[in-house]
Design a protein around this motif. Structure first.
Motif, PDB file in Angstrom:
ATOM      1  N   VAL A  84     -90.242  14.072  35.119  1.00 49.94           N
ATOM      2  CA  VAL A  84     -90.092  14.902  33.927  1.00 49.94           C
ATOM      3  C   VAL A  84     -90.717  14.138  32.763  1.00 49.94           C
ATOM      4  CG1 VAL A  84     -88.454  15.992  32.347  1.00 49.94           C
ATOM      5  CG2 VAL A  84     -87.967  15.945  34.800  1.00 49.94           C
ATOM      6  N   ASP A 129     -93.495  18.187  29.798  1.00 49.01           N
ATOM      7  CA  ASP A 129     -92.584  19.296  30.083  1.00 49.01           C
ATOM      8  C   ASP A 129     -91.747  19.670  28.868  1.00 49.01           C
ATOM      9  OD1 ASP A 129     -93.176  19.294  32.998  1.00 49.01           O
ATOM     10  OD2 ASP A 129     -92.282  17.290  32.867  1.00 49.01           O
ATOM     11  N   ILE A 144     -81.726  18.056  29.604  1.00 50.75           N
ATOM     12  CA  ILE A 144     -82.735  17.860  30.652  1.00 50.75           C
ATOM     13  C   ILE A 144     -82.072  17.644  32.002  1.00 50.75           C
ATOM     14  CG2 ILE A 144     -84.523  16.281  31.498  1.00 50.75           C
ATOM     15  CD1 ILE A 144     -85.428  15.989  28.553  1.00 50.75           C
ATOM     16  N   ARG A 145     -81.020  16.845  32.033  1.00 51.48           N
ATOM     17  CA  ARG A 145     -80.320  16.603  33.307  1.00 51.48           C
ATOM     18  C   ARG A 145     -79.815  17.916  33.893  1.00 51.48           C
ATOM     19  NH1 ARG A 145     -76.860  11.133  33.467  1.00 51.48           N
ATOM     20  NH2 ARG A 145     -76.986  11.675  35.644  1.00 51.48           N
ATOM     21  N   ASN A 150     -80.920  21.052  33.077  1.00 52.80           N
ATOM     22  CA  ASN A 150     -82.050  21.941  33.304  1.00 52.80           C
ATOM     23  C   ASN A 150     -82.874  21.548  34.529  1.00 52.80           C
ATOM     24  OD1 ASN A 150     -83.326  24.291  32.198  1.00 52.80           O
ATOM     25  ND2 ASN A 150     -85.015  23.002  31.535  1.00 52.80           N
ATOM     26  N   GLU A 151     -82.986  20.257  34.781  1.00 56.33           N
ATOM     27  CA  GLU A 151     -83.807  19.749  35.880  1.00 56.33           C
ATOM     28  C   GLU A 151     -82.975  19.364  37.115  1.00 56.33           C
ATOM     29  OE1 GLU A 151     -87.123  19.733  35.723  1.00 56.33           O
ATOM     30  OE2 GLU A 151     -87.191  20.349  33.612  1.00 56.33           O
TER      31      GLU A 151
END
Length: 156
Positions: free
Chosen positions: A2, A83, A150-151, A153-154
């Motif tokens: 990411v 990203d 982010i954690r 979402n990814e």
């Protein structure tokens, strides 16, 4: 991997501060093998220079590593390579959206989008205000919440 890019005006105060703080958060979370962090400026005045002394002082005070950070200018390729592109203020956001045009890669946010309790939408530029402590507090909170986002979402 990411890829996260922080963007401000000259890439010597806010965005390198955010790069260093976020990189530190990522490392402490054991995710530095999954998340790459960088910063850039919309302007070209400081290309190749180290961060502002005020930024370096506040990072040192908080024991945040800032080695190997030098100013560079954001380019069109960044808008496809990263990203998450994180602008520090409305002006940076506008410049990024103009540069992006119809390109659909990379999501562009303002850092304080991740701080719902923030009393402002923009991280002020300490190059002009001199208030590196206030900016550091905003950056620290924004980066912590960004990492959480982010954690989730990814799924990492």
């Amino acid at each position: 991997m990411v890829n996260v890019l922080f963007v401000c005006l000259g890439n010597i105060c806010r965005s390198p501060m955010a790069e260093a703080v976020f990189r530190n958060e990522v490392k402490e979370a054991g995710l530095d093998h999954l998340i790459y962090t960088d910063s850039a400026g919309t302007g070209n005045w400081h290309i190749g220079k180290r961060p502002h002394e005020g930024t370096l002082e506040i990072l040192d005070k908080n024991q945040v590593d800032h080695t190997k950070i030098t100013a560079r200018q954001v380019g069109e390729k960044d808008l496809t390579d990263f990203d998450y592109i994180i602008a520090m203020d409305a002006s940076n956001l506008g410049n990024l959206n103009r540069l992006k045009g119809s390109n659909k890669s990379g999501e562009i946010f303002r850092l304080l989008d991740f701080v719902p309790e923030a009393i402002t939408e923009d991280v002020p530029d300490p190059y002009f205000t001199g208030n590196f402590n206030e900016v550091y507090e905003m950056v620290e909170k924004g980066c912590a919440n960004l990492l959480t986002y982010i954690r989730k979402n990814e799924n990492i």
